[in-house]
Design a protein around this motif. Structure first.
Motif, mmCIF file in Angstrom:
data_model
loop_
_atom_site.group_PDB
_atom_site.id
_atom_site.type_symbol
_atom_site.label_atom_id
_atom_site.label_comp_id
_atom_site.label_asym_id
_atom_site.label_seq_id
_atom_site.Cartn_x
_atom_site.Cartn_y
_atom_site.Cartn_z
ATOM 1 N N UNK A 87 -8.632 22.574 2.901
ATOM 2 C CA UNK A 87 -8.817 23.176 4.218
ATOM 3 C C UNK A 87 -7.502 23.650 4.823
ATOM 4 N N UNK A 88 -6.423 22.933 4.540
ATOM 5 C CA UNK A 88 -5.097 23.319 5.007
ATOM 6 C C UNK A 88 -4.088 23.065 3.898
ATOM 7 N N UNK A 89 -3.302 24.094 3.596
ATOM 8 C CA UNK A 89 -2.218 23.989 2.616
ATOM 9 C C UNK A 89 -0.912 24.184 3.367
ATOM 10 N N UNK A 90 -0.162 23.092 3.519
ATOM 11 C CA UNK A 90 1.115 23.111 4.232
ATOM 12 C C UNK A 90 2.235 23.272 3.202
ATOM 13 N N UNK A 97 -3.249 19.421 2.270
ATOM 14 C CA UNK A 97 -2.226 19.229 1.249
ATOM 15 C C UNK A 97 -0.878 19.670 1.788
ATOM 16 N N UNK A 98 0.163 18.951 1.418
ATOM 17 C CA UNK A 98 1.514 19.303 1.831
ATOM 18 C C UNK A 98 2.465 19.244 0.663
ATOM 19 N N UNK A 100 -7.294 33.792 -5.179
ATOM 20 C CA UNK A 100 -7.801 32.892 -4.149
ATOM 21 C C UNK A 100 -7.208 33.373 -2.827
ATOM 22 N N UNK A 101 -7.967 34.135 -2.060
ATOM 23 C CA UNK A 101 -7.429 34.626 -0.792
ATOM 24 C C UNK A 101 -7.278 33.491 0.219
ATOM 25 N N UNK A 102 -6.148 33.503 0.902
ATOM 26 C CA UNK A 102 -5.859 32.514 1.936
ATOM 27 C C UNK A 102 -5.491 33.262 3.209
ATOM 28 N N UNK A 150 -5.676 22.569 -8.425
ATOM 29 C CA UNK A 150 -7.083 22.587 -8.826
ATOM 30 C C UNK A 150 -8.008 22.616 -7.616
ATOM 31 N N UNK A 151 -7.650 21.918 -6.549
ATOM 32 C CA UNK A 151 -8.505 21.885 -5.363
ATOM 33 C C UNK A 151 -8.417 23.184 -4.560
ATOM 34 N N UNK A 152 -7.246 23.826 -4.534
ATOM 35 C CA UNK A 152 -7.129 25.139 -3.885
ATOM 36 C C UNK A 152 -7.986 26.144 -4.645
#
Length: 177
Positions: A130-133, A5-6, A155-157, A122-124
């Motif tokens: 898998x990747x949040x830009x 996601x970006x 939600x730990x990242x 919602x997906x996070x």
């Protein structure tokens, strides 16, 4: 496949209407970073609002980005749309999280989400991104929709990568912790 996601985001966490404030911070380096994500995309994933906005704009455009937007396979997550008529668009059947969990098991590169903040959130929160830009623009907007306004719980990242651009944009990439 990975879900990537970006989003453009302000210093105070606003993601609403980035077309009104983020373009001033684009530069060739940021453009190359965005292009890299686009070039590794097999499927474009859009929420209903972003789908409707893009479907109204991109079919009448031409050029490299328009060619990608118009020709890429697109999945649309919506509980209200009954059809997706933009070239290459298909509605996700049933629960988006369940459908995407299955799709992630398929071979391929990335399922890329552009915009679609409600879907990204919602997906996070479901642990599917898998990747949040985040392209953090050096501006405080003072109000507007924030990415995690209504998040319930932690939600730990973990930070995967970071880079900065001459315009002051910080590109931070997060993944699941």
């Amino acid at each position: 496949m990975k879900i990537v996601a970006g989003l453009h985001i302000s210093l105070d966490g606003v993601i609403e209407s980035p077309e009104r404030w983020s373009f001033d911070y684009l530069c060739p380096e940021a453009g190359e970073s965005i292009k890299g994500r686009r070039d590794s995309t097999d499927i474009l994933l859009l929420g209903r609002n972003t789908y409707e906005e893009f479907a109204a704009i991109w079919p009448g455009q031409d050029g490299e980005v328009a060619d990608f937007m118009n020709n890429a396979p697109k999945l649309v997550a919506s509980t209200t749309l009954t059809s997706a008529d933009w070239s290459g668009a298909t509605l996700l059947e049933g629960d988006a999280a369940t459908a995407l969990t299955t799709l992630k098991q398929q071979p391929g590169r990335n399922i890329t989400i552009t915009g679609s903040a409600t879907l990204v959130r919602s997906l996070v929160l479901a642990g599917l991104v898998d990747e949040l830009h985040l392209m953090i623009c050096p501006i405080v907007l003072g109000g507007g929709k924030r990415l995690f306004d209504d998040a319930d719980g932690r939600v730990p990242l973990r930070l995967i990568a970071s880079e900065t651009f001459p315009t002051g944009v910080a590109h931070l990439t997060y993944g699941p912790a």
